[in-house]
Design an enzyme around this catalytic site. Structure first.
Site, PDB file in Angstrom:
ATOM      1  N   ASP A   1       2.664  18.092  15.054  1.00 19.93           N
ATOM      2  CA  ASP A   1       2.754  17.172  14.139  1.00 19.93           C
ATOM      3  C   ASP A   1       2.513  18.006  12.682  1.00 19.93           C
ATOM      4  O   ASP A   1       1.872  19.044  12.591  1.00 19.93           O
ATOM      5  CB  ASP A   1       1.509  16.218  13.939  1.00 19.93           C
ATOM      6  CG  ASP A   1       1.649  15.018  13.191  1.00 19.93           C
ATOM      7  OD1 ASP A   1       2.190  14.045  13.723  1.00 19.93           O
ATOM      8  OD2 ASP A   1       1.331  14.971  12.093  1.00 19.93           O
TER       9      ASP A   1
ATOM     10  N   TYR B   1       8.100   9.137   7.115  1.00 22.60           N
ATOM     11  CA  TYR B   1       8.992   8.928   8.365  1.00 22.60           C
ATOM     12  C   TYR B   1      10.524   8.574   8.243  1.00 22.60           C
ATOM     13  O   TYR B   1      10.839   7.543   7.931  1.00 22.60           O
ATOM     14  CB  TYR B   1       8.484   8.116   9.338  1.00 22.60           C
ATOM     15  CG  TYR B   1       6.916   8.209   9.644  1.00 22.60           C
ATOM     16  CD1 TYR B   1       6.029   7.327  10.075  1.00 22.60           C
ATOM     17  CD2 TYR B   1       6.152   9.276   9.432  1.00 22.60           C
ATOM     18  CE1 TYR B   1       4.843   7.351  10.397  1.00 22.60           C
ATOM     19  CE2 TYR B   1       4.844   9.543   9.547  1.00 22.60           C
ATOM     20  CZ  TYR B   1       4.219   8.675  10.064  1.00 22.60           C
ATOM     21  OH  TYR B   1       2.623   8.732  10.387  1.00 22.60           O
TER      22      TYR B   1
ATOM     23  N   HIS C   1      -5.388  11.352  14.832  1.00 21.98           N
ATOM     24  CA  HIS C   1      -6.501  11.534  13.476  1.00 21.98           C
ATOM     25  C   HIS C   1      -7.596  10.806  13.951  1.00 21.98           C
ATOM     26  O   HIS C   1      -8.802  11.060  13.448  1.00 21.98           O
ATOM     27  CB  HIS C   1      -5.752  10.855  12.443  1.00 21.98           C
ATOM     28  CG  HIS C   1      -4.626  11.614  11.752  1.00 21.98           C
ATOM     29  ND1 HIS C   1      -4.650  13.009  11.559  1.00 21.98           N
ATOM     30  CD2 HIS C   1      -3.340  11.310  11.545  1.00 21.98           C
ATOM     31  CE1 HIS C   1      -3.602  13.452  11.105  1.00 21.98           C
ATOM     32  NE2 HIS C   1      -2.871  12.738  11.306  1.00 21.98           N
TER      33      HIS C   1
ATOM     34  N   ASP D   1       0.681  -1.170   0.062  1.00 27.46           N
ATOM     35  CA  ASP D   1       0.067   0.156  -0.182  1.00 27.46           C
ATOM     36  C   ASP D   1       0.844   1.222  -0.214  1.00 27.46           C
ATOM     37  O   ASP D   1       1.663   1.425   1.033  1.00 27.46           O
ATOM     38  CB  ASP D   1      -0.944   0.132   1.292  1.00 27.46           C
ATOM     39  CG  ASP D   1      -2.046   1.023   1.268  1.00 27.46           C
ATOM     40  OD1 ASP D   1      -1.672   2.338   0.717  1.00 27.46           O
ATOM     41  OD2 ASP D   1      -3.088   1.141   1.681  1.00 27.46           O
TER      42      ASP D   1
ATOM     43  N   ASP E   1       7.077  14.728  12.386  1.00 20.77           N
ATOM     44  CA  ASP E   1       7.122  14.374  11.080  1.00 20.77           C
ATOM     45  C   ASP E   1       7.434  15.718  10.294  1.00 20.77           C
ATOM     46  O   ASP E   1       7.319  15.848   9.342  1.00 20.77           O
ATOM     47  CB  ASP E   1       6.008  13.707  10.518  1.00 20.77           C
ATOM     48  CG  ASP E   1       4.556  14.300  10.962  1.00 20.77           C
ATOM     49  OD1 ASP E   1       4.509  14.937  11.766  1.00 20.77           O
ATOM     50  OD2 ASP E   1       3.604  13.623  10.854  1.00 20.77           O
TER      51      ASP E   1
ATOM     52  N   HIS F   1       0.903  17.087  10.209  1.00 20.72           N
ATOM     53  CA  HIS F   1      -0.648  17.022   9.916  1.00 20.72           C
ATOM     54  C   HIS F   1      -1.604  17.702  10.986  1.00 20.72           C
ATOM     55  O   HIS F   1      -1.248  17.401  12.199  1.00 20.72           O
ATOM     56  CB  HIS F   1      -0.945  15.440   9.746  1.00 20.72           C
ATOM     57  CG  HIS F   1      -0.246  15.034   8.569  1.00 20.72           C
ATOM     58  ND1 HIS F   1       0.960  14.078   8.672  1.00 20.72           N
ATOM     59  CD2 HIS F   1      -0.274  14.888   7.128  1.00 20.72           C
ATOM     60  CE1 HIS F   1       1.630  13.526   7.685  1.00 20.72           C
ATOM     61  NE2 HIS F   1       0.822  14.297   6.429  1.00 20.72           N
TER      62      HIS F   1
END
Length: 660
Positions: A183, A286, A146, A31, A276, A185
């Site tokens: 982070d 990462y 998340h 993936d 990250d 994100h």
């Protein structure tokens, strides 16, 4: 990463929680989105901690499984049952369930690992709040920020940090918890869970690029401030430009995060540490070396080790200042510290034109991207190797030095080293050779010799910092400044509290003096390297934080000193908590090299400064008092006067922003 404001008086030590079983959660099929979330993110970070001998310096705390009841503090039963059902699935079944979510994969061990991640986080909450340790870090997988109440998302199954906050509220009755999401994100899961809850202040800085960067949500922008009773308690600082540097993050600290944190006054701080945004990560993917080094530097900081000198130009970029300005404008209705600030929204942001160019440009092929990433990986590995050599240095076994002078027994602790004092002949020789124009009376020689003996220990890196009592703080500070420059330091910062009767010449830029006093010193006007900050603390509480964060720290970080001298002289206009706050926050500079010279003989002041230098938490800050309109105007006037020279003062878009 956690620290508590409740147990700081008794607590010491840093907890570390790690369980290798959490590395069994892994991807079983190919993936391209999920293949960067590998077990080595956890195991290599722990190995790096061991290689720096940091594990042995921490307090080990065992992990445990989080209970179903604890998970249900945040997540719905249906989400829990789906996760439980994956334990007996084959690969095809796991793949089908995983496809129901955005960027997540299941393994037969995922449920057990996720429960361990929750339990490890809660173990850390217990250790910190119960006062067994002062702070700590839990290394966990899968991550959590998340994940939402009813769905896995972005490699996250259970929202570890959100569960920790609810657990702390339920078990310990906490009413104010600060979550800082570090982070690249946005942690939209945490935002959704607490957006109507005023007991949790959520702060996230994240790459946004005008909604182009994942998770690509409108509600990740600055104007998502919370809902209902939670309005003002959700703070998003979106980065619309790639490659934000140290100065951009520092500007966010000074002009958004720290002021709101002081007003909120949390009982527990939880940091969701993604790392990250560190150098080397391809996109929040990462880079294992970068991740491991970042984890190690965090643990060193929690342990109270000296902080490395920050590198790079000390000027936030235009895009960072735009984002900061918009966040301050969005939150002005909700926070007292912003009440008198001049804030306005910016609509035409400088980065919007770049989006058009990006859309019109030819996208590179996947093959080209991989070649670029491979080349960058080699460069980053070399950079990190050199960078870590520069910032890793031996930690002195004793942090703070003083002499055995009269009165010192009142503030000594086991963490303070006694320095042998200079004899009078040695002091006279030194003074006559270099400081005769400053020292006119013999009675000052012995305390001056004590200060110089401590200072030499600091300059030679035998201790991190030191404290000296002196009957003439201004004279001692002037000698300390000149002595440090003679030693070879090119930038020495002096923060003087009180009337500074002797003001050295600062024209060569090797000294920067910030004089905090009630009135202007006669015959001296402010200039780039001598700044007079006229300040008198509010009698009803402590409003000095606004001057520290809004002016003193930005100037100090712009200067990047090699040494900091903090002196307290006569007629000081600050209380003990304000001075201790200053000492604590300035330790982030100059590899934590500080010498404090105290003229005031008040034992409680000496004790408080010595504790702050030794790494203890700052004393209770007192009743929060928002700055008056007059004081806000005073800080703004100083910012306007000096932000061309000291660019970390910039918190709104004006002429003179130097870095694009």
């Amino acid at each position: 990463m956690f620290c508590s404001a409740q147990s700081v008086a008794m607590a010491s030590g840093t907890a570390l929680i790690y369980d290798e079983e959490m590395a069994t959660h892994k991807l079983l099929w190919s993936d391209p989105i999920c293949d960067i979330e590998v077990p080595e993110r956890l195991s290599s970070s722990y190995e790096q901690l061991k290689s720096y001998r940091l594990v042995e310096r921490c307090v080990p705390v065992p992990a445990r499984e989080g209970s179903e009841e604890e998970i249900l503090l945040v997540h719905c039963l249906e989400h829990l049952e789906v996760a439980k059902s994956t334990q007996t699935m084959n690969e095809e079944e796991l793949k089908r369930v995983s496809e129901n979510y955005d960027a997540f994969f299941f393994h037969p061990s995922t449920y057990r690992c996720a429960r361990l991640a929750v339990g490890a986080t809660l173990q850390l909450v217990d250790a910190v709040i119960a006062g067994k340790v002062r702070n700590g870090m839990a290394l966990v997988r899968p991550p959590g920020h998340h994940s939402q109440r009813n769905a896995a998302n972005g490699f996250c199954l259970f929202n570890n940090v959100a569960i920790a906050a609810e657990y702390a509220k339920l078990k310990y009755g906490l009413q104010r918890i600060l979550i800082v999401d570090w982070d690249v994100h946005h942690g939209q899961g945490i935002q959704y869970i607490f957006e109507e809850d005023p007991s949790v202040l959520y702060f996230s800085w994240h790459r946004y690029e005008h909604q182009e960067f994942w998770p690509s949500l409108k509600e990740s922008d600055y104007d998502a401030v919370g809902r209902g009773k939670g309005k003002g308690f959700n703070i998003n600082l979106p980065w619309n430009k790639v490659g934000m540097g140290n100065s951009d993050y520092l500007a966010a600290f000074f002009h958004v995060l720290l002021p709101v944190a002081f007003e909120f006054d949390p009982e527990l701080v939880i940091v969701s540490s993604g790392y990250d945004s560190g150098i080397g990560d391809p996109e929040g993917g990462y880079h294992l070396k970068s991740l491991g080094e970042s984890v190690c530097m965090t643990v060193k900081t929690l342990l109270g080790d000296p902080v490395p000198q920050i590198t790079g130009e000390m000027a936030p970029c235009l895009s960072a200042v735009e984002s900061i300005q918009n966040v301050r404008a969005a939150h002005k209705p909700y926070w007292k510290w912003l009440a008198y600030e001049e804030t306005s929204f910016l609509q035409n942001l400088s980065t919007k034109s770049h989006l058009v160019k990006k859309a019109n440009s030819n996208t590179s092929t996947e093959h080209e991207t991989k070649i670029t990433n491979n080349n960058n990986t080699v460069k980053v590995e070399r950079f990190l190797e050199l960078h870590m050599k520069n910032i890793l240095f031996p930690v002195p076994p004793i942090k703070t030095a003083t002499t055995g002078s009269e009165g010192s027994e009142h503030f000594l602790s086991e963490h303070v080293q006694l320095v042998k004092e200079m004899d009078k002949t040695e002091i006279k020789s030194l003074v006559s050779g270099f400081y005769a124009d400053l020292v006119k009376e013999d009675k000052i020689l012995l305390p001056l010799g004590s200060m110089l003996a401590i200072l030499d220990k600091i300059l030679k890196k035998e201790v991190c910092n030191g404290i000296a009592a002196s009957p003439a703080a201004a004279l001692s500070a002037a000698v300390a400044l000149r002595h440090s420059v003679r030693f070879g330091f090119q930038r020495v910062l002096c923060v003087f509290v009180g009337d500074m009767q002797i003001i050295p010449n600062t024209e060569d830029g090797k000294m920067l003096i910030i004089n905090i006093c009630e009135k202007e010193q006669p015959g001296k006007t402010s200039c780039k390297h001598y700044i007079s900050l006229n300040w008198k603390e509010d009698a009803e509480g402590n409003d000095f934080f606004s001057a520290v964060l809004g002016f003193i720290l930005p100037v100090a970080y712009s200067y990047q000193p090699n040494l900091t001298v903090i002196a307290v002289g006569p007629n000081r206009s600050l209380g003990i908590s304000g001075i201790s706050l200053l000492v604590a926050l300035l330790q982030g500079l100059a590899e934590s090299r500080i010498i404090a010279v105290i003229e005031d003989t008040e034992i409680s002041l000496l004790q408080s400064v010595a504790k702050a230098l030794g790494g203890a938490s700052t004393p209770p800050f007192g009743i929060y008092v928002p700055p008056t309109q007059e004081k806000v105007k005073k800080i703004k006037a100083l910012r306007d006067q000096f932000q061309q020279e000291w660019k970390m003062l910039q918190c709104s878009v004006k002429n003179g922003i130097s870095r694009n």
